[in-house]
Design an enzyme around this catalytic site. Structure first.
Site, PDB file in Angstrom:
ATOM      1  CG  HIS A  74       1.206  -2.896  -0.264  1.00 28.78           C
ATOM      2  ND1 HIS A  74       0.060  -3.463   0.228  1.00 28.78           N
ATOM      3  CD2 HIS A  74       0.925  -2.582  -1.557  1.00 28.78           C
ATOM      4  CE1 HIS A  74      -0.874  -3.486  -0.702  1.00 28.78           C
ATOM      5  NE2 HIS A  74      -0.375  -2.957  -1.796  1.00 28.78           N
TER       6      HIS A  74
ATOM      7  CB  CYS B 240       3.118  -6.698   4.581  1.00 21.69           C
ATOM      8  SG  CYS B 240       2.674  -7.378   6.201  1.00 21.69           S
TER       9      CYS B 240
ATOM     10  CG  HIS C 182      -1.093  -5.351   4.807  1.00 21.55           C
ATOM     11  ND1 HIS C 182      -0.209  -6.257   4.263  1.00 21.55           N
ATOM     12  CD2 HIS C 182      -1.247  -4.371   3.880  1.00 21.55           C
ATOM     13  CE1 HIS C 182       0.147  -5.849   3.051  1.00 21.55           C
ATOM     14  NE2 HIS C 182      -0.472  -4.699   2.801  1.00 21.55           N
TER      15      HIS C 182
END
Length: 436
Positions: A411, A346, A399
């Site tokens: 993402h 990420c 994240h």
């Protein structure tokens, strides 16, 4: 008999009841007369209800399996970002250790120079000693003027010698401090390297666990889908399609509900701020009006209030480059710790995207938030960063995604899912937002 057979038998029994006209009197209750009894009808209805409950139970177990999959993926994501954080800290401590070592070198050079200067001063003092002692100055002097001059020279030499010694001691002290700091920095760097290795092992274990969990869930879901197909008297392929459609619909509804809740919260906050602004009392009293000549009312001036810090400027041209870069990576695989060119995690993806936009970000979601300007969800523009954390503290972030507008993000979600574009409410509502 299987549950599916029970359900079909129940339906046939009910159909028989509906197809045969009721018989009046005791005949309706006679055994063996061909007409189901009321108990048989109740049993058939109960069997049909049980079959329906079985379908619901299977679907509930499918939902639970998906939740387990999501939780294991989230645990793997947290472990991966903890590893990124450990690597980030290890790099920082290693840089600090190198800087401390450079200071030790500089301090050592200064000590050598001061030591040499002090040694030269000692030699000079020794050479001048016979002629600059107090007794020698008096004995050899031609007069009081010479005595004064030689005494002054002696004091100057002593002062210079003392100054050289003080310089040497100061340099030696600084060198010792630098050496101690270098030792401490080296110890920190070594500890950070150990932490990084442990975090790497933990991330690998979490990724392996998530992969194993995914396989278990996949096998269990296959069994549940087969059971669901039998209960619904349909093919496994059709049951899979139906279940996938139900899950997609549920995800969309959850995302829409989360988005509506977030928008409502933002609207309520904006309304509260507007109400607070409108209720600010004016500190300047208005001048009394004269009763004879009416005047045109004027708006009273409000005192200047300390304004809140302005929001950061909207993303520049670098944001469009970041979005374009992220779109070009769609479909590429997730791999923890990866930052391209063909796989991403990420924070590696957002680092690469904003690197293409001309802004350097670290490969760590917490540090990306810390090095950006926090904004509200209502201020999001394409190129901003969206974060998920396990608490209200930014240190819990695990994240990050790139916002591209319209409630959509790009993402790298987790192992088993490639870089994707989807609603930023696809999972849970993000709780941090920032602009690089």
């Amino acid at each position: 008999m299987r549950a599916g057979g029970t359900a079909r038998a129940a339906v046939l029994a009910l159909a028989a009841v509906l197809a045969i006209p009721p018989v009046a009197g005791p005949a309706a209750a006679e055994p063996g007369g061909g007409t189901p009894t009321r108990q048989q009808v109740r049993d058939a209805r109960d069997a049909a209800d049980a079959a329906e409950r079985d379908v619901a139970a299977v679907q509930a177990e499918l939902a639970a399996a998906n939740a387990r999959l999501q939780e294991s993926a989230a645990a793997a994501a947290r472990a991966a970002e903890e590893w990124n954080g450990a690597r980030y800290r290890a790099r920082q401590t290693r840089q600090a250790a190198r800087a401390a070592a450079q200071r030790v070198t500089i301090a050592g050079t200064d000590v050598d120079e001061q030591q040499a200067a002090y040694a030269d001063a000692l030699v000079t003092s020794y050479q001048l000693a016979p002629s600059l002692t107090a007794m020698s100055s008096i004995v050899q002097a031609d007069g009081i003027t010479t005595v004064v001059e030689q005494a002054t020279t002696m004091r100057a030499a002593e002062s210079a010698l003392d100054s050289r010694y003080d310089g040497f001691r100061a340099a030696a002290t600084l060198a010792q401090v630098a050496s101690d700091q270098a030792d401490e920095a080296e110890a920190d760097a070594s500890a950070a390297q150990v932490e990084a290795r442990e975090a790497r092992d933990a991330a690998a274990a979490a990724a392996d666990s998530a992969a194993a969990q995914a396989q278990q869930v996949a096998r269990r879901k296959d069994g549940l889908i087969a059971e669901l197909a039998a209960l619904q008297d349909t093919s496994i392929e059709l049951a899979e399609q139906r279940q996938a459609a139900l899950e997609e619909q549920a995800a969309q509804e959850a995302a829409a509900a989360a988005e509506a809740a977030a928008q409502q919260a933002a609207d309520e906050q904006a309304a509260e701020e507007e109400a607070e602004d409108s209720q600010e009392p004016a500190t300047q009293p208005s001048a009394p009006s004269t009763p004879t000549t009416p005047t045109t009312p004027t708006t009273p001036s409000t005192p200047s209030q300390p304004s809140a810090p302005p929001p950061p400027p909207a993303p520049s041209g670098g944001a469009s480059a970041a979005v374009s870069f992220a779109k070009a990576q769609l479909g590429e695989p997730y791999r923890w710790g990866a930052a391209g060119p063909d796989a991403w995690d990420c924070s590696g993806l957002t680092m690469g995207a904003w690197g293409a936009g001309g802004t350097s970000l670290p490969h760590y979601s917490v540090a990306q938030y810390e090095q950006s300007s926090p904004i509200s969800a209502g201020s999001l523009q394409a190129g901003d960063l969206v974060f998920w954390g396990s608490s209200s503290s930014p240190s819990s972030i695990y994240h990050v995604a790139l916002y591209i507008g319209g409630g959509q993000i790009i993402h790298a979600p987790r192992t088993g899912r490639p870089v994707v574009q989807e609603s930023m409410y696809y999972w849970t509502t993000p709780n941090f937002y920032a602009r690089p």
